[in-house]
Design a protein around this motif. Structure first.
Motif, mmCIF file in Angstrom:
data_model
loop_
_atom_site.group_PDB
_atom_site.id
_atom_site.type_symbol
_atom_site.label_atom_id
_atom_site.label_comp_id
_atom_site.label_asym_id
_atom_site.label_seq_id
_atom_site.Cartn_x
_atom_site.Cartn_y
_atom_site.Cartn_z
ATOM 1 N N SER A 1 54.646 84.399 24.378
ATOM 2 C CA SER A 1 54.857 85.706 25.000
ATOM 3 C C SER A 1 54.387 85.659 26.441
ATOM 4 C CB SER A 1 54.094 86.810 24.241
ATOM 5 O OG SER A 1 52.697 86.615 24.373
ATOM 6 N N GLU B 1 53.750 88.639 29.990
ATOM 7 C CA GLU B 1 53.908 89.971 30.568
ATOM 8 C C GLU B 1 54.199 89.788 32.047
ATOM 9 O OE1 GLU B 1 52.012 94.206 29.706
ATOM 10 O OE2 GLU B 1 50.592 92.919 30.794
ATOM 11 N N ARG C 1 50.949 83.748 27.481
ATOM 12 C CA ARG C 1 50.022 83.635 26.340
ATOM 13 C C ARG C 1 50.644 82.836 25.199
ATOM 14 N NH1 ARG C 1 45.592 86.676 27.235
ATOM 15 N NH2 ARG C 1 45.766 88.381 28.756
ATOM 16 N N GLN D 1 48.029 83.963 19.004
ATOM 17 C CA GLN D 1 46.853 84.839 18.937
ATOM 18 C C GLN D 1 46.382 85.291 20.323
ATOM 19 O OE1 GLN D 1 44.001 82.603 16.606
ATOM 20 N NE2 GLN D 1 45.042 83.076 14.680
ATOM 21 N N GLY D 2 47.313 85.351 21.250
ATOM 22 C CA GLY D 2 47.015 85.897 22.570
ATOM 23 C C GLY D 2 46.247 84.976 23.502
ATOM 24 N N LEU E 1 45.294 82.755 26.447
ATOM 25 C CA LEU E 1 45.817 82.695 27.802
ATOM 26 C C LEU E 1 46.149 81.248 28.170
ATOM 27 C CD1 LEU E 1 46.410 84.190 30.482
ATOM 28 C CD2 LEU E 1 44.024 83.759 31.118
ATOM 29 N N ASN F 1 43.352 94.476 28.875
ATOM 30 C CA ASN F 1 44.807 94.592 28.803
ATOM 31 C C ASN F 1 45.349 95.745 29.630
ATOM 32 O OD1 ASN F 1 47.403 93.788 27.669
ATOM 33 N ND2 ASN F 1 47.296 95.705 26.500
#
Length: 245
Positions: A80, A82, A103, A106-107, A109, A161
């Protein structure tokens, strides 16, 4: 997830050979990928994001393109991202810099991808590792008041976030700091009326950025800042010492 509106400020500080500082209120779009990875995202009447202005610039999906580009830097596992950028107003936009927060599972970075454009219609992309403390060689003629030499150092703050901040230091070939720019803001209400108000308050966003760039360039020119063409050679400013401040 859906597109979010961020509000904050953008600021620049030039240190040499002419000191020059300014800051403006700013508003921009944060677009989650792949959730909003489609040809366009309508935000309000006359305000929309267009995919063809990013990535391969042919309207194709952004996340697969981004994954392929990251692989060239040895980065895999991106699931993912942003994208922080400006939307189009009346079909027009100028984005000096767009930032992807990348990312993994589990997010986690994985790093940042930065699309940089100049007012000559050119573009160059930079990959920034998660730590962001390494110097990245400058590869695009952005400002006519600096040569294409030296490098950038990026510092991002995305721990919260609902906040986005980036500081960009520009260093000369000897490591001396010449220029610093930053963007800092937080998420805000994203109703259609909010986007319309942002367009009005911030000079139609993209158009305002373009106007501010040329206004500040004119002020630097008036103060006698050295002017360089894309060939790297100095160009006369047409001003003598009596006209500088």
């Amino acid at each position: 997830m859906s597109a979010r509106r961020f509000v904050g400020r953008v600021w620049h500080a030039r240190r040499a050979p002419v000191e020059h500082r300014f800051a403006y209120p700013h508003a921009w779009l944060a677009l989650p990928l792949p959730e909003c990875d489609r040809p366009s995202v309508r935000l309000a009447t006359m305000v929309a994001w267009q995919r063809k202005r990013h990535g391969a610039e042919d309207g194709s999906a952004l996340l697969p393109w981004l994954q392929a580009r990251l692989a060239q830097h040895g980065v895999s596992g991106a699931v993912s991202a942003e994208l922080h950028t400006l939307p189009c107003v009346l079909g027009r936009v100028f984005n000096p810099a767009s930032f992807y927060v990348v990312r993994g599972e589990q997010g986690a970075l994985l790093g940042f991808w930065v699309e940089v454009r100049n007012t000559f219609g050119e573009r160059h992309d930079y990959f920034v590792p998660p730590a962001g403390d390494s110097e990245i060689a400058k590869a695009l003629h952005v400002s006519p008041f600096f040569k294409v030499e030296g490098g950038y150092r990026f510092a991002f703050n995305v721990a919260d976030n609902d906040r986005f901040a980036v500081r960009i230091d520009y260093l000369d070939p000897h490591g001396a700091l010449l220029f610093t720019a930053g963007l800092d803001g937080h998420s805000a209400s994203s109703r259609s009326t909010d986007w319309l108000l942002s367009g009005a308050r911030h000079w139609l966003m993209g158009a305002g950025v373009w106007l501010h760039i040329h206004l500040q360039a004119w002020r630097l020119w008036r103060r006698g800042a050295p002017f360089f063409g894309r060939d790297g050679r100095p160009h006369p400013t047409g001003l003598d010492d009596r006209s500088t401040t």
